[in-house]
Scaffold this active site. Sequence first.
Site, short mmCIF file in Angstrom:
data_model
loop_
_atom_site.label_atom_id
_atom_site.label_comp_id
_atom_site.label_asym_id
_atom_site.label_seq_id
_atom_site.Cartn_x
_atom_site.Cartn_y
_atom_site.Cartn_z
N ASN A 29 9.14 56.93 9.73
CA ASN A 29 8.52 58.05 10.44
C ASN A 29 7.35 57.64 11.33
OD1 ASN A 29 7.35 57.79 7.57
ND2 ASN A 29 5.72 58.85 8.68
N GLY A 31 4.80 54.04 13.07
CA GLY A 31 4.54 52.62 13.24
C GLY A 31 5.78 51.81 13.60
N ILE A 32 5.84 50.60 13.07
CA ILE A 32 6.97 49.71 13.35
C ILE A 32 8.27 50.32 12.85
CG2 ILE A 32 7.96 47.44 12.83
CD1 ILE A 32 5.03 46.41 12.65
N GLY A 33 8.22 50.98 11.69
CA GLY A 33 9.42 51.59 11.13
C GLY A 33 10.04 52.61 12.06
N SER A 156 5.15 40.17 5.89
CA SER A 156 3.98 40.15 6.76
C SER A 156 3.62 38.71 7.10
CB SER A 156 2.79 40.82 6.08
OG SER A 156 1.59 40.60 6.79
N TYR A 181 -3.19 43.38 -0.28
CA TYR A 181 -2.08 43.76 0.59
C TYR A 181 -1.20 42.54 0.89
CZ TYR A 181 0.45 44.84 4.89
OH TYR A 181 1.43 44.99 5.83
#
Length: 316
Positions: A29, A31-33, A156, A181
């Site tokens: 929904n 960003g990159i996605g 990442s 993260y």
Amino acid sequence: MSSLHSPDTWDVKRLPRAEGKNFLVTGGNAGIGYFVAEQLAGTGATVILGSRDTAKAEAARVAIRAHVPGAHVRHIRLDLADLSSLKGSADALKLERLDAVVYNAGVLLDQPPRRVTEDGNELMFATNHLGHFALTWWLAPLLTATPVSRVVTTGSFTAKSESLDLDDLQSTRDYRPKRTYARSKLAQMLFGLELDRRLRAVGSTTLSVVTHPGGALDSLTPARPPVHLRTTGERLRGLPAGLLLQSKEAAAWPAVRAVLDPSVRGGQLWGPRVFGIRGLPILEPIRGDLADTELAARVWAASSGLTGLDPCSNLG
């Protein structure tokens, strides 16, 4: 000439058609996605957005259809931090086959304090890694029913320079948000590589591929209202960074190639061409902790213990 340095014939602007195929994108929904989903929708496939925020998912669906007329896009509610909800999310797909799932969703907290889920797991580790690990168990029957299906795990760039403390996977003693993260993404990438080894061991045709997007900035990203808005001032301020980084639209290219390119093989790592930070998607060597099969097996065992699930046990 090594395949790692051979001329690249993949055209990010002319993707192969994929009518009749079903692709799930977690965190599709924003960003990159979002751009992974938009680009996959342009192939004629049906794309399902997995998002914990139904309103944002609907906004993304509308934006994709505005950019890709006639796109087949829908969404399901998916909260990776809530392990007990994942069966319902898988059931909500209402599919008989799943050609690929892109594990893109992720949480990055900027500052302490350390936060935990209702299951008692550290939030970033739970969302970025454990949720995807457990979701694989629920998706396994759909993936098994689809010849040469793919699990694409988005890691990442920062994870490649990090290391894991197997005695403190959830950062109970050493909580620093950015480090936690990166460690969660390293665990996720190790999972993707170990998943392929286990799939091969049981003779499955499903492939597990790992990707990373490099470095991406909102200021370099084209507008997709209402999902992403960009002012002229932001665009101009982002121009110097464009020498080193890229847009989130370009950052989606490795995952999209991992889904669609017939030359992709299980157990591979794909990322941007230029120093692993920006550019066209290419095959990367697997080094350091990512090449440590014993470490990957131990992370798998720990993840199975925390979730109560072993994804490969549901493949039959």
